[in-house]
Design a protein around this motif. Structure first.
Motif, PDB file in Angstrom:
ATOM      1  N   ARG A  62       0.840  -1.199   0.000  1.00 49.07           N
ATOM      2  CA  ARG A  62       0.000   0.000   0.000  1.00 49.07           C
ATOM      3  C   ARG A  62       0.872   1.245   0.000  1.00 49.07           C
ATOM      4  O   ARG A  62       2.051   1.190   0.373  1.00 49.07           O
ATOM      5  N   GLU A  63       0.268   2.357  -0.365  1.00 52.32           N
ATOM      6  CA  GLU A  63       0.989   3.630  -0.327  1.00 52.32           C
ATOM      7  C   GLU A  63       1.513   3.861   1.088  1.00 52.32           C
ATOM      8  O   GLU A  63       0.818   3.615   2.068  1.00 52.32           O
ATOM      9  N   GLY A  64       2.755   4.323   1.163  1.00 49.83           N
ATOM     10  CA  GLY A  64       3.389   4.566   2.451  1.00 49.83           C
ATOM     11  C   GLY A  64       4.194   3.388   2.973  1.00 49.83           C
ATOM     12  O   GLY A  64       4.947   3.531   3.930  1.00 49.83           O
ATOM     13  N   ASP A  65       4.057   2.220   2.370  1.00 48.99           N
ATOM     14  CA  ASP A  65       4.808   1.047   2.820  1.00 48.99           C
ATOM     15  C   ASP A  65       6.302   1.210   2.534  1.00 48.99           C
ATOM     16  O   ASP A  65       6.698   1.838   1.548  1.00 48.99           O
ATOM     17  N   VAL A  66       7.096   0.631   3.410  1.00 50.64           N
ATOM     18  CA  VAL A  66       8.544   0.594   3.229  1.00 50.64           C
ATOM     19  C   VAL A  66       8.885  -0.732   2.560  1.00 50.64           C
ATOM     20  O   VAL A  66       8.417  -1.790   2.980  1.00 50.64           O
ATOM     21  N   LEU A  67       9.685  -0.661   1.513  1.00 50.03           N
ATOM     22  CA  LEU A  67      10.123  -1.845   0.787  1.00 50.03           C
ATOM     23  C   LEU A  67      11.641  -1.947   0.842  1.00 50.03           C
ATOM     24  O   LEU A  67      12.337  -0.930   0.896  1.00 50.03           O
ATOM     25  N   THR A  68      12.130  -3.168   0.828  1.00 61.99           N
ATOM     26  CA  THR A  68      13.567  -3.388   0.689  1.00 61.99           C
ATOM     27  C   THR A  68      13.792  -4.071  -0.653  1.00 61.99           C
ATOM     28  O   THR A  68      12.941  -4.820  -1.129  1.00 61.99           O
TER      29      THR A  68
END
Length: 87
Positions: A36-42
């Motif tokens: 979702r928007e705002g999620d942190v991804l690696t």
């Protein structure tokens, strides 16, 4: 690789923000399910013959921490008077 923040999905394209403020645009279907928007991804990479595969994963702990920090910032904002304002 530094964490990426999903800023928005627009016209099927995911706009990811890097730690230094750059934007990476890629197809939304490349995002992990449930992102979702705002999620942190690696992002990690994996060498495969003459190609490199990039793997995106949701970082739920960092996302939760980021949302808590943003909520604290919102709570700390100076609130104006309630009710109608005369301009």
């Amino acid at each position: 690789m530094s964490p990426l923040i999903l800023d928005r999905i627009e016209a099927g394209l995911a706009h990811l923000e890097t730690a230094d403020g750059r934007t990476i645009v890629l197809p939304g279907e490349w995002l992990p399910p449930g992102t979702r928007e705002g999620d942190v991804l690696t992002a990690s990479s994996q060498a495969m013959d003459a190609q490199t595969r990039v793997i995106l994963e949701r970082d739920l702990t960092a996302t939760h921490r980021r949302r808590e920090e943003l909520e604290e910032l919102r709570e700390g904002l100076i609130r104006g008077p309630e009710g109608d304002l005369d301009l």
